[in-house]
Design a protein around this motif. Structure first.
Motif, PDB file in Angstrom:
ATOM      1  N   TYR A  68       0.857  -1.183   0.000  1.00  0.00           N
ATOM      2  CA  TYR A  68       0.000   0.000   0.000  1.00  0.00           C
ATOM      3  C   TYR A  68       0.889   1.228   0.000  1.00  0.00           C
ATOM      4  CZ  TYR A  68      -4.175  -2.762   0.728  1.00  0.00           C
ATOM      5  OH  TYR A  68      -5.208  -3.645   0.559  1.00  0.00           O
ATOM      6  N   ARG A  70       1.235   5.689  -0.471  1.00  0.00           N
ATOM      7  CA  ARG A  70       0.622   7.017  -0.396  1.00  0.00           C
ATOM      8  C   ARG A  70       1.367   7.917  -1.375  1.00  0.00           C
ATOM      9  NH1 ARG A  70       1.044   7.658   4.705  1.00  0.00           N
ATOM     10  NH2 ARG A  70       3.211   8.230   4.580  1.00  0.00           N
ATOM     11  N   SER A  72       1.892  11.389  -2.457  1.00  0.00           N
ATOM     12  CA  SER A  72       1.654  12.659  -1.781  1.00  0.00           C
ATOM     13  C   SER A  72       1.304  13.794  -2.724  1.00  0.00           C
ATOM     14  CB  SER A  72       2.862  13.046  -0.939  1.00  0.00           C
ATOM     15  OG  SER A  72       3.988  13.201  -1.774  1.00  0.00           O
ATOM     16  N   ASN A  80      -3.663  16.818  -2.177  1.00  0.00           N
ATOM     17  CA  ASN A  80      -4.283  15.682  -1.494  1.00  0.00           C
ATOM     18  C   ASN A  80      -3.581  14.393  -1.871  1.00  0.00           C
ATOM     19  OD1 ASN A  80      -6.196  17.380  -0.357  1.00  0.00           O
ATOM     20  ND2 ASN A  80      -7.632  17.094  -2.028  1.00  0.00           N
ATOM     21  N   LEU A  83      -4.198   7.320  -2.331  1.00  0.00           N
ATOM     22  CA  LEU A  83      -3.838   6.055  -1.683  1.00  0.00           C
ATOM     23  C   LEU A  83      -4.068   4.928  -2.670  1.00  0.00           C
ATOM     24  CD1 LEU A  83      -5.627   6.795   1.700  1.00  0.00           C
ATOM     25  CD2 LEU A  83      -3.236   7.227   1.103  1.00  0.00           C
ATOM     26  N   SER A 109      -9.584   3.342  -0.572  1.00  0.00           N
ATOM     27  CA  SER A 109     -10.138   4.330   0.360  1.00  0.00           C
ATOM     28  C   SER A 109      -9.178   4.523   1.535  1.00  0.00           C
ATOM     29  CB  SER A 109     -11.492   3.856   0.883  1.00  0.00           C
ATOM     30  OG  SER A 109     -11.314   2.716   1.714  1.00  0.00           O
ATOM     31  N   ALA A 110      -9.365   5.618   2.243  1.00  0.00           N
ATOM     32  CA  ALA A 110      -8.544   5.873   3.432  1.00  0.00           C
ATOM     33  C   ALA A 110      -8.780   4.796   4.481  1.00  0.00           C
ATOM     34  CB  ALA A 110      -8.857   7.255   3.993  1.00  0.00           C
ATOM     35  N   ASP A 111     -10.019   4.295   4.585  1.00  0.00           N
ATOM     36  CA  ASP A 111     -10.319   3.244   5.558  1.00  0.00           C
ATOM     37  C   ASP A 111      -9.551   1.963   5.242  1.00  0.00           C
ATOM     38  OD1 ASP A 111     -12.053   4.904   6.958  1.00  0.00           O
ATOM     39  OD2 ASP A 111     -13.830   4.191   5.866  1.00  0.00           O
ATOM     40  N   GLU A 112      -9.531   1.559   3.966  1.00  0.00           N
ATOM     41  CA  GLU A 112      -8.792   0.347   3.581  1.00  0.00           C
ATOM     42  C   GLU A 112      -7.300   0.542   3.802  1.00  0.00           C
ATOM     43  OE1 GLU A 112      -7.788  -2.466  -0.296  1.00  0.00           O
ATOM     44  OE2 GLU A 112      -9.493  -1.093  -0.427  1.00  0.00           O
ATOM     45  N   PHE A 113      -6.778   1.700   3.446  1.00  0.00           N
ATOM     46  CA  PHE A 113      -5.360   1.994   3.624  1.00  0.00           C
ATOM     47  C   PHE A 113      -4.983   1.922   5.106  1.00  0.00           C
ATOM     48  CE2 PHE A 113      -1.699   4.783   4.167  1.00  0.00           C
ATOM     49  CZ  PHE A 113      -0.875   4.400   3.124  1.00  0.00           C
ATOM     50  N   ASP A 114      -5.777   2.591   5.958  1.00  0.00           N
ATOM     51  CA  ASP A 114      -5.490   2.603   7.396  1.00  0.00           C
ATOM     52  C   ASP A 114      -5.580   1.210   8.002  1.00  0.00           C
ATOM     53  OD1 ASP A 114      -5.077   5.329   7.280  1.00  0.00           O
ATOM     54  OD2 ASP A 114      -7.084   5.846   8.016  1.00  0.00           O
ATOM     55  N   GLN A 117      -2.462  -0.684   7.110  1.00  0.00           N
ATOM     56  CA  GLN A 117      -1.310  -0.197   7.874  1.00  0.00           C
ATOM     57  C   GLN A 117      -1.355  -0.714   9.312  1.00  0.00           C
ATOM     58  OE1 GLN A 117       1.340   1.444   6.432  1.00  0.00           O
ATOM     59  NE2 GLN A 117       0.152   0.909   4.636  1.00  0.00           N
TER      60      GLN A 117
END
Length: 125
Positions: A68, A70, A72, A80, A83, A109-114, A117
């Protein structure tokens, strides 16, 4: 994607879909040109790029990998983060040398990325 005899390490083919060009904010032909000539800007922070390179070296013998990332900033200078999940598959010659490398990127999505991690632990790639 790299094709060619296993004795060569130079890229002979490069493919890019329209969605990747859209992420870069440039026409597909311009993105391909910049990738081919290696003149495109870095899409990760210096630390993320260093971690990515170190992970590449550590997993050099693996046939497939998923990570995964990011991004930048895009090539058009958006602030923004984007991800993505990168899946890499290597095709080997019977002698063990790499003949082809396919890298597929999918925006997540940010949820899947988080969640990924957290599952891999702090600082995991």
């Amino acid at each position: 994607t790299c094709f060619g005899p296993p004795t060569f390490t130079r890229r002979t083919d490069l493919y890019l879909n329209q969605f990747a060009a859209k992420l870069a904010g440039l026409p597909r032909e311009k993105v391909l040109e910049r990738m081919w000539t290696r003149t495109g800007p870095t899409i990760m922070t210096e630390l993320d790029t260093l971690c990515h390179l170190l992970d590449d070296m550590a997993s050099a013998l693996e046939i497939s990998s998923t990570r995964y990332l990011r991004w930048s900033e895009s090539w058009q200078g958006l602030t923004n983060a984007i991800l993505v999940v990168q899946t890499t598959e290597k095709q080997l010659h019977f002698s063990g040398k790499i003949m082809q490398v396919k890298e597929v990127f999918r925006v997540v999505s940010a949820d899947e990325f988080d969640a990924e991690q957290q599952q891999r632990g702090a600082g995991g790639i």
